[in-house]
Design a protein around this motif. Structure first.
Motif, short mmCIF file in Angstrom:
data_model
loop_
_atom_site.label_atom_id
_atom_site.label_comp_id
_atom_site.label_asym_id
_atom_site.label_seq_id
_atom_site.Cartn_x
_atom_site.Cartn_y
_atom_site.Cartn_z
N PRO A 121 0.73 -0.97 -0.06
CA PRO A 121 0.07 0.08 -0.09
C PRO A 121 0.95 1.19 0.02
O PRO A 121 1.85 1.42 0.47
CB PRO A 121 -0.76 -0.11 1.29
CG PRO A 121 -0.70 -1.72 1.72
CD PRO A 121 0.69 -2.06 1.16
N PRO A 122 0.31 2.18 -0.65
CA PRO A 122 1.42 3.48 -0.83
C PRO A 122 1.69 4.07 0.42
O PRO A 122 3.05 4.28 0.79
CB PRO A 122 0.25 4.30 -1.46
CG PRO A 122 -0.61 3.74 -2.29
CD PRO A 122 -0.84 2.44 -1.32
N LYS A 123 1.03 4.09 1.57
CA LYS A 123 1.24 4.83 2.89
C LYS A 123 2.61 3.53 3.51
O LYS A 123 3.47 4.38 3.81
CB LYS A 123 0.40 4.94 3.79
CG LYS A 123 -0.59 6.01 3.40
CD LYS A 123 -1.64 6.19 4.47
CE LYS A 123 -2.63 7.33 4.17
NZ LYS A 123 -3.68 7.43 4.99
N CYS A 124 2.26 2.38 3.25
CA CYS A 124 3.27 1.49 4.18
C CYS A 124 4.57 1.58 3.31
O CYS A 124 5.61 1.53 3.67
CB CYS A 124 2.61 -0.03 3.81
SG CYS A 124 3.71 -1.34 4.36
N ARG A 125 4.57 1.70 1.82
CA ARG A 125 5.64 1.61 1.20
C ARG A 125 6.41 2.92 1.28
O ARG A 125 7.73 3.13 1.53
CB ARG A 125 5.46 1.73 -0.64
CG ARG A 125 6.54 1.71 -1.48
CD ARG A 125 6.16 1.79 -2.67
NE ARG A 125 5.11 2.78 -3.18
CZ ARG A 125 3.94 2.45 -3.77
NH1 ARG A 125 3.64 1.10 -3.91
NH2 ARG A 125 2.81 3.45 -4.06
N ASP A 126 5.87 4.24 1.35
CA ASP A 126 6.45 5.23 1.72
C ASP A 126 7.20 5.36 2.97
O ASP A 126 8.36 5.92 2.93
CB ASP A 126 5.60 6.66 1.54
CG ASP A 126 4.96 6.75 0.21
OD1 ASP A 126 5.64 6.18 -0.88
OD2 ASP A 126 3.93 7.33 0.02
N VAL A 127 6.44 4.90 4.03
CA VAL A 127 6.85 4.93 5.23
C VAL A 127 8.20 3.92 5.30
O VAL A 127 9.28 4.31 5.99
CB VAL A 127 6.07 4.47 6.51
CG1 VAL A 127 6.70 4.03 7.67
CG2 VAL A 127 5.15 5.41 6.90
N PHE A 128 8.33 2.84 4.65
CA PHE A 128 9.32 1.99 4.61
C PHE A 128 10.57 2.57 3.75
O PHE A 128 11.67 2.60 4.24
CB PHE A 128 9.15 0.49 3.96
CG PHE A 128 10.06 -0.46 3.87
CD1 PHE A 128 10.59 -0.96 4.70
CD2 PHE A 128 10.97 -0.63 2.68
CE1 PHE A 128 11.56 -1.98 5.10
CE2 PHE A 128 11.77 -1.60 2.62
CZ PHE A 128 12.18 -2.25 3.69
N ILE A 129 10.24 3.40 2.65
CA ILE A 129 11.42 3.99 1.96
C ILE A 129 12.14 5.02 2.92
O ILE A 129 13.27 5.26 2.87
CB ILE A 129 10.66 4.51 0.73
CG1 ILE A 129 10.60 3.29 -0.30
CG2 ILE A 129 11.88 5.48 0.08
CD1 ILE A 129 9.89 3.89 -1.45
N ASP A 130 11.39 5.65 3.75
CA ASP A 130 11.62 6.67 4.53
C ASP A 130 12.68 6.27 5.55
O ASP A 130 13.49 6.77 5.82
CB ASP A 130 10.69 7.65 5.27
CG ASP A 130 9.95 8.57 4.45
OD1 ASP A 130 10.24 8.92 3.31
OD2 ASP A 130 8.72 9.04 4.75
N PHE A 131 12.21 5.16 6.08
CA PHE A 131 12.93 4.31 7.11
C PHE A 131 14.37 3.64 6.76
O PHE A 131 15.34 3.87 6.98
CB PHE A 131 11.99 3.19 7.85
CG PHE A 131 12.44 2.66 8.86
CD1 PHE A 131 12.94 3.26 9.98
CD2 PHE A 131 13.00 1.15 8.87
CE1 PHE A 131 13.54 2.61 11.06
CE2 PHE A 131 13.70 0.55 9.85
CZ PHE A 131 13.88 1.34 11.03
N ARG A 132 14.20 2.90 5.62
CA ARG A 132 15.27 1.99 5.08
C ARG A 132 16.08 2.82 4.21
O ARG A 132 17.44 2.75 4.09
CB ARG A 132 14.84 0.90 4.27
CG ARG A 132 14.30 -0.23 5.11
CD ARG A 132 15.50 -0.83 5.71
NE ARG A 132 15.17 -2.00 6.77
CZ ARG A 132 15.89 -2.52 7.49
NH1 ARG A 132 17.06 -2.16 7.92
NH2 ARG A 132 15.52 -3.59 8.03
N PHE A 133 15.73 3.92 3.17
CA PHE A 133 16.37 4.37 2.19
C PHE A 133 16.64 5.74 2.48
O PHE A 133 17.92 6.31 2.05
CB PHE A 133 15.92 4.36 0.71
CG PHE A 133 15.65 2.86 0.35
CD1 PHE A 133 16.73 2.23 -0.11
CD2 PHE A 133 14.38 2.45 0.41
CE1 PHE A 133 16.39 0.79 -0.23
CE2 PHE A 133 14.27 0.96 -0.09
CZ PHE A 133 15.23 0.35 -0.26
N ARG A 134 15.93 6.58 3.36
CA ARG A 134 16.12 7.88 3.59
C ARG A 134 16.86 8.00 5.02
O ARG A 134 17.18 9.09 5.67
CB ARG A 134 14.98 8.68 3.47
CG ARG A 134 14.62 8.87 1.95
CD ARG A 134 13.46 9.96 1.93
NE ARG A 134 13.23 9.94 0.37
CZ ARG A 134 11.87 9.67 -0.08
NH1 ARG A 134 10.87 9.20 0.74
NH2 ARG A 134 11.81 9.63 -1.34
#
Length: 168
Positions: A121-134
């Motif tokens: 889901p978009p919110k889940c993906r965005d949170v994960f990207i913030d956490f892991r990649f940013r």
């Protein structure tokens, strides 16, 4: 051996798609794609088609990492790309240690991870990207996205579980 024009024609769209699948805006993805071919050309590689493809995607991955670092460090991307281009002009760029089969395996693995992330889901993906990649803390993500810390944790765990399930 392929000339740069032929390589560009063959792989421009694929490299652009590589950046777009990483959720980079199209205009920025086009700039990064140009940088890939600039680095390839400056390195004066003289490779067969399958090797050229692997080299291009390795360069694209490195540029993507530079891009992520620039976001992390809050530097303008054009400054980071310019700096890396300047550095490459002064160096011998033929890397004798490139392991093409390993690089291709890593590409496949990365494509698999991207595919799974795109299914989140978009919110889940965005949170994960913030956490892991940013590399944002869960507290920073909660504050920026105006959600609870518990929800951030749930999104991260959900993404990790989906990625873990892929490996089994």
């Amino acid at each position: 051996m392929l000339c740069i024009e032929r390589i560009y024609t063959l792989y421009k769209d694929r490299i652009l798609a590589f950046f777009i699948t990483k959720r980079i805006q199209r205009d920025k993805a086009e700039d990064l794609t140009q940088e890939v071919f600039l680095r390839y050309h400056k390195a004066k590689y003289d490779a067969e088609e399958n090797v050229a493809k692997a080299l291009l995607f390795r360069i694209a991955q490195n540029i993507f990492i530079d891009y992520l670092r620039s976001i992390k460090n809050n530097l303008p991307q054009n400054e980071v790309v310019q700096n890396t281009s300047d550095t490459f002009e002064d160096q011998e760029l033929v890397d004798e240690t490139v392991d093409i089969p390993r690089s291709l395996d890593a590409q496949r693995e990365l494509a698999s991870v991207i595919a799974i992330l795109q299914l989140l889901p978009p919110k889940c993906r965005d949170v994960f990207i913030d956490f892991r990649f940013r590399n944002l803390s869960q507290a920073e993500i909660a504050k920026r996205r105006n959600i609870s810390l518990s929800m951030v944790e749930k999104h991260v765990v959900t993404a990790l579980n989906r990625l873990k399930a892929r490996k089994t």
